[in-house]
Design a protein around this motif. Structure first.
Motif, PDB file in Angstrom:
ATOM      1  N   LYS A 197      -3.181 -10.868   2.971  1.00 35.78           N
ATOM      2  CA  LYS A 197      -4.277 -11.833   3.038  1.00 35.78           C
ATOM      3  C   LYS A 197      -3.699 -13.231   2.825  1.00 35.78           C
ATOM      4  N   THR A 234       0.804  -1.217   0.000  1.00 40.39           N
ATOM      5  CA  THR A 234       0.000   0.000   0.000  1.00 40.39           C
ATOM      6  C   THR A 234       0.833   1.261   0.000  1.00 40.39           C
ATOM      7  N   GLU A 253      -4.694  -4.217   9.647  1.00 41.55           N
ATOM      8  CA  GLU A 253      -3.807  -3.089   9.405  1.00 41.55           C
ATOM      9  C   GLU A 253      -2.638  -3.547   8.538  1.00 41.55           C
ATOM     10  N   PRO A 254      -2.025  -2.653   7.765  1.00 45.10           N
ATOM     11  CA  PRO A 254      -0.843  -3.026   6.991  1.00 45.10           C
ATOM     12  C   PRO A 254       0.289  -3.507   7.897  1.00 45.10           C
ATOM     13  N   GLN A 273      -7.399 -12.011   6.827  1.00 45.19           N
ATOM     14  CA  GLN A 273      -6.983 -10.682   6.391  1.00 45.19           C
ATOM     15  C   GLN A 273      -6.541  -9.853   7.590  1.00 45.19           C
ATOM     16  N   GLU A 274      -5.331  -9.290   7.508  1.00 43.13           N
ATOM     17  CA  GLU A 274      -4.853  -8.394   8.547  1.00 43.13           C
ATOM     18  C   GLU A 274      -5.667  -7.094   8.517  1.00 43.13           C
ATOM     19  N   GLU A 326      -0.568  -4.804   2.836  1.00 39.93           N
ATOM     20  CA  GLU A 326      -1.807  -5.434   3.274  1.00 39.93           C
ATOM     21  C   GLU A 326      -1.727  -6.925   2.957  1.00 39.93           C
TER      22      GLU A 326
END
Length: 291
Positions: free
Chosen positions: A106, A9, A124-125, A121-122, A104
């Protein structure tokens, strides 16, 4: 089939609030779209890796180079029986120039029973830098409109398994090492490498002999290396099996045969100043990219 998703990101040095580590799991039918690894036999991969890890071929997401690291038997003595997957950033992506990369993440686990992906899925980055170069849980990394993957397989039916290399004028060879012309075996290209006066602990006392992947692939290999006896059947042969060693990024021995045996004409290993070495490849793993 197991898969991850990764989206970079932002790049560059920046301040960031403390990252949350909670995962949000859910199911989805849509497959990952950037990179995946398929194991024709996950059990065979587990056997070959043992308590270590499998590392994928390199792949690129938004100009950043990554690999997958898969620990099929856990990543420590206390996590045996669990499968750990990590995404690892390449050193060159964060050191020249120095960068912090936020991604990011997943992770996808495919369920063949319901034909859906269990997705982690996290929220936060995740920050990658020179200190934290890998982060993990499970497998596959992606950006929209891309579809790259690899297949891991283990082949025990090798085409053209034997290659013999003749070295003339052996007593006059002056270089530290010599490498054969490339040869094809099991649909992969290889070379043999010889140190006539030894390498490492074999220096000045033994001939060193190695099998190398021409393209530096990190495959699991089972093979036999030989120095041929030209006046009898008493070849010197030694097995190799495993992943490539760190020293040569290949398979072989620093002390393959004593120099004294090569210098003794009655032994039959050097005849008319000719030495013959050979490899027979019995099985190899393969990482086949699919674009």
């Amino acid at each position: 089939m197991s898969k991850y998703e990764l989206k970079v990101t932002s790049k560059g040095s920046q301040k960031h609030e403390k990252l949350k580590t909670a995962l949000l799991p859910y199911w989805r039918e849509r497959p990952p779209t950037t990179y995946s690894v398929t194991f024709e036999s996950f059990g065979k991969m587990m056997e070959l890796v043992n308590n270590g890890y499998y590392e994928s071929l390199p792949f690129t997401v938004d100009g950043i180079n990554w690999t997958f690291k898969i620990y099929p038997n856990g990543n420590s003595d206390t996590t045996r029986g669990l499968i750990y997957l990590y995404v690892k950033i390449d050193d060159s992506s964060i050191t020249d120039p120095p960068l912090d990369v936020y991604a990011e993440i997943k992770f996808f686990v495919y369920n063949y029973g319901i034909s859906e992906y269990y997705t982690y899925q996290e929220v936060e980055p995740v920050k990658f830098d020179s200190v934290q170069q890998e982060w993990g849980r499970w497998i596959d990394v992606f950006v929209a409109q891309r579809n790259k993957s690899e297949v891991f397989s283990y082949d025990e039916n090798i085409s053209n398994p034997v290659f013999t290399w003749s070295l003339p004028n052996f007593s006059t060879l002056t270089l530290d090492s010599y490498t054969s012309d490339p040869f094809s075996s099991g649909d992969r290209n290889w070379v043999l490498k010889v140190y006539p006066n030894g390498d490492g602990v074999g220096k000045d006392n033994s001939l060193s002999l190695y099998l190398l992947s021409e393209s530096n692939e990190k495959n699991y290999v089972r093979a036999t290396l030989r120095v041929l006896n030209q006046i009898g059947s008493d070849n010197v042969e030694k097995p190799v099996e495993g992943w490539p060693n760190a020293a040569e990024n290949g398979w072989g021995y620093q002390e393959f045969i004593p120099l004294a045996d090569l210098q003794d004409a009655t032994k039959g290993f050097v005849v008319d100043d000719l030495l013959e070495v050979e490899v027979e490849i019995m099985a190899i793993s393969k990482q086949t990219p699919i674009n």
